[in-house]
Design an enzyme around this catalytic site. Structure first.
Site, PDB file in Angstrom:
ATOM      1  NE  ARG A  56      31.504 -38.252 -74.959  1.00  0.00           N
ATOM      2  CZ  ARG A  56      30.921 -37.669 -76.013  1.00  0.00           C
ATOM      3  NH1 ARG A  56      31.057 -36.373 -76.209  1.00  0.00           N
ATOM      4  NH2 ARG A  56      30.201 -38.383 -76.857  1.00  0.00           N
ATOM      5  CE1 TYR A 108      51.740 -37.228 -57.662  1.00  0.00           C
ATOM      6  CE2 TYR A 108      51.073 -36.795 -59.912  1.00  0.00           C
ATOM      7  CZ  TYR A 108      51.135 -37.636 -58.825  1.00  0.00           C
ATOM      8  OH  TYR A 108      50.605 -38.888 -58.911  1.00  0.00           O
ATOM      9  CG  ASP A 180      48.989 -29.234 -58.422  1.00  0.00           C
ATOM     10  OD1 ASP A 180      48.197 -29.232 -57.461  1.00  0.00           O
ATOM     11  OD2 ASP A 180      49.436 -30.295 -58.923  1.00  0.00           O
ATOM     12  CE  LYS A 205      46.683 -37.389 -54.558  1.00  0.00           C
ATOM     13  NZ  LYS A 205      47.721 -36.655 -55.259  1.00  0.00           N
TER      14      LYS A 205
HETATM   15  C1  LIG Z   1      48.196 -36.636 -56.590  1.00  0.00           C
HETATM   16  C2  LIG Z   1      48.614 -35.373 -57.208  1.00  0.00           C
HETATM   17  C3  LIG Z   1      48.378 -35.116 -58.570  1.00  0.00           C
HETATM   18  C4  LIG Z   1      47.761 -36.145 -59.488  1.00  0.00           C
HETATM   19  O1  LIG Z   1      46.433 -36.410 -59.171  1.00  0.00           O
HETATM   20  P1  LIG Z   1      45.697 -37.832 -59.419  1.00  0.00           P
HETATM   21  O2  LIG Z   1      44.344 -37.566 -58.877  1.00  0.00           O
HETATM   22  O3  LIG Z   1      46.475 -38.868 -58.672  1.00  0.00           O
HETATM   23  O4  LIG Z   1      45.720 -38.071 -60.885  1.00  0.00           O
HETATM   24  C5  LIG Z   1      48.757 -33.881 -59.069  1.00  0.00           C
HETATM   25  N1  LIG Z   1      49.350 -32.955 -58.296  1.00  0.00           N
HETATM   26  C6  LIG Z   1      49.606 -33.173 -56.992  1.00  0.00           C
HETATM   27  C7  LIG Z   1      50.273 -32.114 -56.188  1.00  0.00           C
HETATM   28  C8  LIG Z   1      49.256 -34.387 -56.411  1.00  0.00           C
HETATM   29  O5  LIG Z   1      49.534 -34.610 -55.121  1.00  0.00           O
END
Ligand SMILES: *Cc1c(COP(=O)(O)O)cnc(C)c1O
Length: 382
Positions: A56, A108, A180, A205
């Site tokens: 962990r 998002y 982000d 992504k």
């Molecule tokens: C998909 C996404 C998230 C969330 O991520 P997960 O891996 O699905 O939890 C956050 N910010 C953006 C811009 C995203 O495209």
């Protein structure tokens, strides 16, 4: 530790291949082994000379992926979580009662849900603004502002926020700036180098890139103590990325530059062709000169303008659905950043409360041949 310091002078694509990796000490294996062990042996004196105690807290595969992403983003460290939303929630745990947070209205939808349904219920004041408008940001950021969330280019309207200008506004108030960077990737944009304090990724992504690993990352800038707080929170709460997922993610990073370069080139070609198509009312892509954020994007995005495009078609929701139904190469699915191109009617996945226009289709451009993708879209648009 498995980290290889590759130095500042190393090019991005070289860091993609080498950062965080050395041949396995026990066997000489070039591809890193997957260490599934949850526990690690102490020496006779009770110490842990190899740096690992319990999984962990940290594992060799996690260390490798964290070191690599930290180097790609120009950070001092990184923390790998079980999803992008686990990463953003960990950042929001830095906030407490009385704090004020400024976030973009267009971001998002899962991040906005966390802010509205979890963070705002902890006596944290939330202010949503049009973050493409520096005037709006300037009036929202006040003396109690503790955190400014930036997402650029933003999901799904591809709005561009000026990161350096936002940092200047936030600094003056002593607020943290968290960016982000999922859509841009560190190939195109490095927010820490523009003064941001933390970078967040959905590793699901582009970093993962093959639509097969759910993951999230926080990259820490100059303030290493901030990283220590986040790591301590992770140790206490256990939202960690498992060894095999870390291994998949580190493997994907080796081809990040190759994939994203191709995706950006394809995206520009496709955006230019969509912008000329009579069925398309608006093509939203920061690489197009008439995009309102183009000048800012040119300044802060270096390796390309990303590979996400949104279009608004004439004929509303029904036409949008028909276009999505008519593609053969573009797969109808949510998510983004994989090697395969995806098309998505965004309002219907966001569900009730979505403010995304019903005529909007979001495209995630893959690494296929750009002309094939253009033809596929042209056929579907009719
Ligand atoms: C998909 C996404 C998230 C969330 O991520 P997960 O891996 O699905 O939890 C956050 N910010 C953006 C811009 C995203 O495209």
């Amino acid at each position: 530790m498995t980290s290889t310091p590759t130095g500042d002078a190393t090019a991005f694509s070289t860091r993609c291949v080498h950062s965080g990796l050395t041949p396995d000490a026990a066997t000489g294996a070039i591809a890193p082994p997957i260490h599934l062990s949850t526990t690690f042996e102490r020496d006779q004196d009770g110490s842990y000379p190899r740096g690992y105690r319990y999984s962990r807290e940290g594992t060799p595969n996690r260390a490798a992926v964290e070191a690599c992403i930290a180097e790609l983003e120009g950070g001092t460290g990184a923390i790998a979580y079980s999803s992008g939303l686990a990463a953003s929630l960990a950042v929001f745990e830095l906030l407490g009662p009385g704090d004020h947070v400024v976030a973009p209205r267009d971001a998002y939808h899962g991040t906005l849900r966390q802010l509205r349904d979890i963070v705002a219920k902890r006596e944290v004041a939330l202010e949503l603004v049009d973050a493409t408008d520096q005037q709006a940001l300037a009036s929202a950021i006040g003396p109690r502002t503790r955190l400014v969330w930036v997402e650029t280019p933003a999901n799904p309207l591809l709005g561009v926020t000026d990161i350096a200008a936002t940092v200047a506004l936030a600094r003056a108030r002593g607020a943290l700036v968290v960016c982000d960077n999922t859509f841009a990737t560190p190939l195109c944009q490095q927010p820490l180098c523009l003064g941001a304090d933390l970078v967040v990724h959905s590793g699901t992504k582009y970093l993962g890139g093959h639509s097969d690993v759910l993951s999230g990352i926080v990259v820490v800038g100059r303030d290493a103590a901030l990283g220590d707080r986040l790591r301590e929170w992770q140790r206490m709460t256990g939202s960690v990325l498992a060894p095999f997922d870390c291994w998949l993610l580190r493997r994907s990073l080796s081809t990040l530059a190759l994939r994203v370069e191709r995706q950006c080139t394809n995206a520009l070609t496709i955006a230019l062709s969509l912008a000329r198509h009579p069925a398309v009312a608006h093509t939203l892509y920061p690489g197009l000169p008439r995009h309102p954020g183009h000048a800012t994007a040119v300044r802060q995005m270096k390796g390309g303008f990303g590979a996400m495009i949104s279009i608004r078609v004439h004929g509303g929701r029904e036409r949008a659905m028909r276009v999505a139904a008519g593609t053969r190469l573009f797969r109808r699915a949510t998510s983004l950043g994989g090697v395969e191109s995806l098309i998505e009617h965004r309002a219907s996945i966001e569900g009730p409360g979505s403010t995304t226009p019903e005529d909007l289709l979001r495209l995630s451009i893959g690494i296929e041949d750009g002309d094939d993708l253009c033809r596929d879209l042209a056929r579907a648009l009719g």
